[in-house]
Write a protein that holds these residues in place. Structure first.
Motif: not given
Length: 242
Positions: A26-39
């Motif tokens: 089973d693979k393990v994938l870490k989903v990165k957070e991309i911070k972005y303000n606004g729409q």
């Protein structure tokens, strides 16, 4: 008699070992957070994924009968409690016959994302044909699906395909297409108020084309079934939202 019992026990042990081996892959994938303000729009999401996220590949053939392997990859991240997903596909045949939300898009050139948010066997099957028609349901298995309301899907999920949004019959040649998708956590209607950040879930990513000239069934994480079957959460890999 004892020899027969011994053979039966040996066979059961072998089956359990094979199952264990499959799950150990089973693979393990870490989903990165991309911070972005606004729409943020689909064009910006596409660019941000390109800049910050590595490619993953949907390239496993689990069933020898279906040996055709299109070139399929994706990038995934999350931001402001929404999943950002972009697929990249190269294939010989493209088909987009389904234009109605929750229609049978798996018949067409289709990419899919199955997500079990809590890892408890209840999962959402996000399916998108190559023009962005969405099919979305929830439940514990193939025969126990509850469709998410089409209006809710259309209001919340944003999709953009380089092939446009109009249906067409099958075309044969060398095709390359991309699809960018924004999936807000609100669409996980059976998990209200869920927060993606820090979530440990399970998932699989797929490519298929049931009614295309070259039927194919590719997966990201191995699926150990006799015949193609994507509705098997026991074969999902791990998805960790950072």
């Amino acid at each position: 008699m004892w020899r027969r019992i011994h053979l039966i026990l040996w066979f059961i042990g072998l089956m359990l070992a094979c199952k264990s081996e499959i799950h150990s892959q089973d693979k393990v994938l870490k989903v990165k957070e991309i911070k972005y303000n606004g729409q943020v729009g689909l064009e910006q999401v596409s660019q941000l994924l390109e800049q910050h996220v590595e490619l993953e590949h949907v390239d496993l053939i689990n069933w020898d009968k279906f040996s055709y392997r299109p070139d399929v990859a994706f990038r995934i991240a999350h931001s402001n409690n929404a999943i950002w997903l972009k697929y990249y596909v190269k294939e010989k045949n493209i088909l987009a016959s389904v234009g109605d939300t929750n229609g049978p898009v798996a018949r067409d050139s289709c990419v899919e994302f199955f997500l079990d948010p809590l890892g408890n066997g209840n999962y959402y099957n996000f399916e998108f044909n190559c023009i962005g028609t969405v099919h979305l349901a929830y439940g514990p298995g193939r025969g126990q699906r509850q469709f998410v309301d089409p209006n809710t899907i259309r209001n919340l999920i944003e999709v953009q395909s380089t092939l446009g949004s109009q249906t067409f019959t099958e075309r044969t040649g060398d095709f390359t297409w991309e699809m960018t998708i924004i999936i807000p956590a609100e669409i996980l209607t059976h998990n209200p108020e869920i927060k993606l950040k820090g979530l440990k879930s399970t998932a699989n990513f797929y490519k298929c084309g049931d009614a295309t000239s070259q039927r194919h069934y590719l997966t990201w994480n191995p699926v150990g079934t006799e015949k193609p079957d994507y509705h098997r959460p026991e074969f999902f890999g791990k998805l960790i939202f950072q």
